[in-house]
Motif scaffolding. Structure first.
Motif, PDB file in Angstrom:
ATOM      1  N   THR A  87       0.857  -1.182   0.000  1.00  0.00           N
ATOM      2  CA  THR A  87       0.000   0.000   0.000  1.00  0.00           C
ATOM      3  C   THR A  87       0.894   1.232   0.000  1.00  0.00           C
ATOM      4  OG1 THR A  87      -0.077   0.212   2.410  1.00  0.00           O
ATOM      5  CG2 THR A  87      -1.735  -1.231   1.362  1.00  0.00           C
ATOM      6  N   ALA A  88       0.290   2.403  -0.233  1.00  0.00           N
ATOM      7  CA  ALA A  88       1.074   3.634  -0.196  1.00  0.00           C
ATOM      8  C   ALA A  88       1.711   3.829   1.176  1.00  0.00           C
ATOM      9  CB  ALA A  88       0.184   4.821  -0.553  1.00  0.00           C
ATOM     10  N   LYS A  89       0.953   3.571   2.230  1.00  0.00           N
ATOM     11  CA  LYS A  89       1.483   3.705   3.590  1.00  0.00           C
ATOM     12  C   LYS A  89       2.666   2.769   3.805  1.00  0.00           C
ATOM     13  CE  LYS A  89       0.189   3.368   8.472  1.00  0.00           C
ATOM     14  NZ  LYS A  89      -0.920   3.097   9.429  1.00  0.00           N
ATOM     15  N   GLU A  90       2.526   1.516   3.374  1.00  0.00           N
ATOM     16  CA  GLU A  90       3.620   0.562   3.535  1.00  0.00           C
ATOM     17  C   GLU A  90       4.838   0.981   2.725  1.00  0.00           C
ATOM     18  OE1 GLU A  90       2.602  -3.472   2.771  1.00  0.00           O
ATOM     19  OE2 GLU A  90       1.344  -3.674   4.555  1.00  0.00           O
ATOM     20  N   ARG A  91       4.629   1.516   1.527  1.00  0.00           N
ATOM     21  CA  ARG A  91       5.763   1.899   0.695  1.00  0.00           C
ATOM     22  C   ARG A  91       6.616   2.968   1.379  1.00  0.00           C
ATOM     23  NH1 ARG A  91       2.077   0.654  -3.461  1.00  0.00           N
ATOM     24  NH2 ARG A  91       1.240   2.773  -3.582  1.00  0.00           N
ATOM     25  N   PHE A  92       5.969   3.936   2.013  1.00  0.00           N
ATOM     26  CA  PHE A  92       6.736   4.955   2.717  1.00  0.00           C
ATOM     27  C   PHE A  92       7.429   4.378   3.946  1.00  0.00           C
ATOM     28  CE2 PHE A  92       3.982   7.952   0.336  1.00  0.00           C
ATOM     29  CZ  PHE A  92       4.996   8.701  -0.240  1.00  0.00           C
ATOM     30  N   GLN A  93       6.787   3.430   4.611  1.00  0.00           N
ATOM     31  CA  GLN A  93       7.436   2.792   5.758  1.00  0.00           C
ATOM     32  C   GLN A  93       8.643   1.970   5.320  1.00  0.00           C
ATOM     33  OE1 GLN A  93       4.084   0.651   7.415  1.00  0.00           O
ATOM     34  NE2 GLN A  93       3.570   2.316   8.825  1.00  0.00           N
ATOM     35  N   VAL A  94       8.502   1.278   4.196  1.00  0.00           N
ATOM     36  CA  VAL A  94       9.636   0.517   3.668  1.00  0.00           C
ATOM     37  C   VAL A  94      10.797   1.452   3.355  1.00  0.00           C
ATOM     38  CG1 VAL A  94      10.438  -0.870   1.705  1.00  0.00           C
ATOM     39  CG2 VAL A  94       8.253  -1.400   2.793  1.00  0.00           C
ATOM     40  N   LEU A  95      10.514   2.559   2.691  1.00  0.00           N
ATOM     41  CA  LEU A  95      11.573   3.521   2.379  1.00  0.00           C
ATOM     42  C   LEU A  95      12.183   4.091   3.657  1.00  0.00           C
ATOM     43  CD1 LEU A  95       9.980   5.446  -0.609  1.00  0.00           C
ATOM     44  CD2 LEU A  95      11.930   3.881  -0.699  1.00  0.00           C
ATOM     45  N   VAL A 156       7.736  -4.451   8.059  1.00  0.00           N
ATOM     46  CA  VAL A 156       6.578  -3.663   7.629  1.00  0.00           C
ATOM     47  C   VAL A 156       5.462  -4.616   7.210  1.00  0.00           C
ATOM     48  CG1 VAL A 156       5.691  -2.002   5.948  1.00  0.00           C
ATOM     49  CG2 VAL A 156       7.993  -1.715   6.883  1.00  0.00           C
ATOM     50  N   GLY A 157       4.284  -4.439   7.733  1.00  0.00           N
ATOM     51  CA  GLY A 157       3.156  -5.278   7.336  1.00  0.00           C
ATOM     52  C   GLY A 157       3.346  -6.725   7.722  1.00  0.00           C
ATOM     53  N   ASP A 158       2.749  -7.613   6.927  1.00  0.00           N
ATOM     54  CA  ASP A 158       2.785  -9.043   7.254  1.00  0.00           C
ATOM     55  C   ASP A 158       3.482  -9.869   6.178  1.00  0.00           C
ATOM     56  OD1 ASP A 158       0.942  -8.839   5.231  1.00  0.00           O
ATOM     57  OD2 ASP A 158      -0.722  -9.739   6.335  1.00  0.00           O
ATOM     58  N   ALA A 159       4.389  -9.235   5.439  1.00  0.00           N
ATOM     59  CA  ALA A 159       5.120  -9.955   4.397  1.00  0.00           C
ATOM     60  C   ALA A 159       6.508  -9.340   4.224  1.00  0.00           C
ATOM     61  CB  ALA A 159       4.354  -9.907   3.072  1.00  0.00           C
ATOM     62  N   LEU A 160       7.392 -10.085   3.605  1.00  0.00           N
ATOM     63  CA  LEU A 160       8.754  -9.620   3.357  1.00  0.00           C
ATOM     64  C   LEU A 160       8.752  -8.382   2.474  1.00  0.00           C
ATOM     65  CD1 LEU A 160      11.827 -10.648   3.726  1.00  0.00           C
ATOM     66  CD2 LEU A 160      11.607 -11.267   1.308  1.00  0.00           C
ATOM     67  N   THR A 161       9.615  -7.417   2.820  1.00  0.00           N
ATOM     68  CA  THR A 161       9.837  -6.244   1.977  1.00  0.00           C
ATOM     69  C   THR A 161      11.330  -5.945   1.948  1.00  0.00           C
ATOM     70  OG1 THR A 161       9.674  -4.623   3.771  1.00  0.00           O
ATOM     71  CG2 THR A 161       7.602  -5.261   2.656  1.00  0.00           C
ATOM     72  N   PHE A 162      11.664  -4.915   1.180  1.00  0.00           N
ATOM     73  CA  PHE A 162      13.057  -4.482   1.138  1.00  0.00           C
ATOM     74  C   PHE A 162      13.547  -4.001   2.498  1.00  0.00           C
ATOM     75  CE2 PHE A 162      12.400  -3.501  -3.581  1.00  0.00           C
ATOM     76  CZ  PHE A 162      13.039  -4.667  -3.979  1.00  0.00           C
ATOM     77  N   ALA A 163      12.644  -3.581   3.363  1.00  0.00           N
ATOM     78  CA  ALA A 163      13.054  -3.182   4.712  1.00  0.00           C
ATOM     79  C   ALA A 163      13.705  -4.355   5.433  1.00  0.00           C
ATOM     80  CB  ALA A 163      11.853  -2.674   5.501  1.00  0.00           C
ATOM     81  N   ASP A 164      13.134  -5.542   5.300  1.00  0.00           N
ATOM     82  CA  ASP A 164      13.716  -6.739   5.910  1.00  0.00           C
ATOM     83  C   ASP A 164      15.071  -7.063   5.282  1.00  0.00           C
ATOM     84  OD1 ASP A 164      11.406  -7.773   7.660  1.00  0.00           O
ATOM     85  OD2 ASP A 164      10.440  -7.529   5.707  1.00  0.00           O
ATOM     86  N   ILE A 165      15.138  -7.038   3.974  1.00  0.00           N
ATOM     87  CA  ILE A 165      16.366  -7.416   3.279  1.00  0.00           C
ATOM     88  C   ILE A 165      17.505  -6.479   3.642  1.00  0.00           C
ATOM     89  CG2 ILE A 165      17.443  -7.585   0.997  1.00  0.00           C
ATOM     90  CD1 ILE A 165      14.741  -8.639  -0.037  1.00  0.00           C
ATOM     91  N   ASP A 166      17.230  -5.170   3.667  1.00  0.00           N
ATOM     92  CA  ASP A 166      18.287  -4.210   3.986  1.00  0.00           C
ATOM     93  C   ASP A 166      18.778  -4.373   5.416  1.00  0.00           C
ATOM     94  OD1 ASP A 166      17.997  -3.185   1.444  1.00  0.00           O
ATOM     95  OD2 ASP A 166      17.935  -1.100   2.113  1.00  0.00           O
ATOM     96  N   ILE A 167      17.864  -4.541   6.348  1.00  0.00           N
ATOM     97  CA  ILE A 167      18.252  -4.616   7.752  1.00  0.00           C
ATOM     98  C   ILE A 167      18.870  -5.973   8.090  1.00  0.00           C
ATOM     99  CG2 ILE A 167      17.301  -4.643  10.106  1.00  0.00           C
ATOM    100  CD1 ILE A 167      15.412  -2.378   9.127  1.00  0.00           C
ATOM    101  N   ALA A 168      18.496  -7.008   7.359  1.00  0.00           N
ATOM    102  CA  ALA A 168      19.067  -8.339   7.596  1.00  0.00           C
ATOM    103  C   ALA A 168      20.465  -8.496   7.022  1.00  0.00           C
ATOM    104  CB  ALA A 168      18.148  -9.415   7.012  1.00  0.00           C
ATOM    105  N   ALA A 169      20.871  -7.620   6.114  1.00  0.00           N
ATOM    106  CA  ALA A 169      22.143  -7.791   5.412  1.00  0.00           C
ATOM    107  C   ALA A 169      23.342  -8.001   6.337  1.00  0.00           C
ATOM    108  CB  ALA A 169      22.384  -6.613   4.468  1.00  0.00           C
ATOM    109  N   PRO A 170      23.496  -7.255   7.453  1.00  0.00           N
ATOM    110  CA  PRO A 170      24.670  -7.476   8.297  1.00  0.00           C
ATOM    111  C   PRO A 170      24.756  -8.869   8.916  1.00  0.00           C
ATOM    112  CG  PRO A 170      23.735  -5.311   8.733  1.00  0.00           C
ATOM    113  CD  PRO A 170      22.753  -6.045   7.866  1.00  0.00           C
ATOM    114  N   PHE A 171      23.625  -9.574   9.003  1.00  0.00           N
ATOM    115  CA  PHE A 171      23.677 -10.945   9.513  1.00  0.00           C
ATOM    116  C   PHE A 171      24.538 -11.838   8.616  1.00  0.00           C
ATOM    117  CE2 PHE A 171      20.137  -9.445  12.002  1.00  0.00           C
ATOM    118  CZ  PHE A 171      20.165 -10.204  13.152  1.00  0.00           C
ATOM    119  N   SER A 172      24.828 -11.387   7.407  1.00  0.00           N
ATOM    120  CA  SER A 172      25.697 -12.145   6.509  1.00  0.00           C
ATOM    121  C   SER A 172      27.080 -12.352   7.116  1.00  0.00           C
ATOM    122  CB  SER A 172      25.841 -11.410   5.164  1.00  0.00           C
ATOM    123  OG  SER A 172      24.590 -11.179   4.568  1.00  0.00           O
ATOM    124  N   GLN A 173      27.504 -11.428   7.977  1.00  0.00           N
ATOM    125  CA  GLN A 173      28.853 -11.494   8.554  1.00  0.00           C
ATOM    126  C   GLN A 173      28.822 -11.544  10.082  1.00  0.00           C
ATOM    127  OE1 GLN A 173      31.136 -11.924   6.414  1.00  0.00           O
ATOM    128  NE2 GLN A 173      30.357 -11.017   4.516  1.00  0.00           N
TER     129      GLN A 173
END
Length: 223
Positions: A87-95, A156-173
């Motif tokens: 949704t528009a609201k979710e998109r701004f939260q993701v950003l 954000v919301g009840d599904a995976l978004t770029f917010a999850d991917i960006d914040i999870a990235a440091p777990f790589s190391q």
């Protein structure tokens, strides 16, 4: 021409892009850039692909784009993907969380990685003052995340978004750089849920681990 993505398999930033592409079903041509050999630091690379000498870089016909978040948004625009929010609201939260991640989160994990992984590879001592500063900032950010993630499976919301991917990235190391995430149970539970429920995230973790461990063995470094 297929969309080309230039990068090193040991990079958490490349992982953000390859994970997103897998989830969105976008075919990409991967072009290996060995960061440990300095292949992104050549004059040719900087002139044509990224003047900063960093990866990942996207090449799509006459479009050259760097920064993993920008690349992912570009790919999502082609796939009309809900990873940007439903949704528009979710998109701004993701950003919001994507921008936050770059300024308040990943910049400090990158600093810690440099001290605890890159410096041992180069035979240089850690700077304890730099480590303390970066870890203090990480603790502050992790407290925010831990509170936000209580009772949530996704940022954000009840599904995976770029917010999850960006914040999870440091777990790589996380194990190599010894990030202090273990002090934050909701943060850890959220990431463990991503590994269990998002196959692409687990697959790309294995790729990063293999690349990093193979390289560290090749130079005789034990962290």
């Amino acid at each position: 021409m297929a969309i080309r993505i230039y990068g090193d398999a040991g990079s958490g930033s490349l992982r953000r892009v390859t994970t997103a592409a897998k989830i969105m079903g976008i075919d990409i041509e991967r072009v290996k850039i060995d960061l440990f050999k300095g292949e992104s630091q050549t004059d040719a690379f900087k002139a044509r692909l990224n003047p900063h000498g960093l990866t990942p870089v996207l090449e799509d016909e006459d479009t050259i784009l760097w920064e993993a978040s920008a690349i992912n948004l570009y790919l999502a625009s082609k796939a009309d993907s809900p990873l940007v929010g439903r949704t528009a609201k979710e998109r701004f939260q993701v950003l919001q969380w994507m921008f936050w991640s770059g300024e308040q989160w990943r910049t400090f994990t990158t600093t810690i990685f440099g001290e605890r992984v890159a410096k041992p590879v180069m035979g240089q001592p850690e700077d304890e003052a730099v480590l303390k500063y970066a870890e203090d900032r990480i603790h502050g950010a992790a407290k925010v995340l831990n509170q936000h993630l209580e009772g949530r499976n996704f940022m954000v919301g009840d599904a995976l978004t770029f917010a999850d991917i960006d914040i999870a990235a440091p777990f790589s190391q996380i194990n190599r750089a010894k990030f202090p995430f273990g002090d934050y149970p909701h943060l850890m539970a959220w990431h463990n849920n991503l590994l269990r429920t998002i196959p692409a995230w687990a697959e790309t973790k294995a790729e990063v681990d293999e690349r990093m461990e193979t390289f560290l063995r090749s130079v005789g470094v034990t962290l």
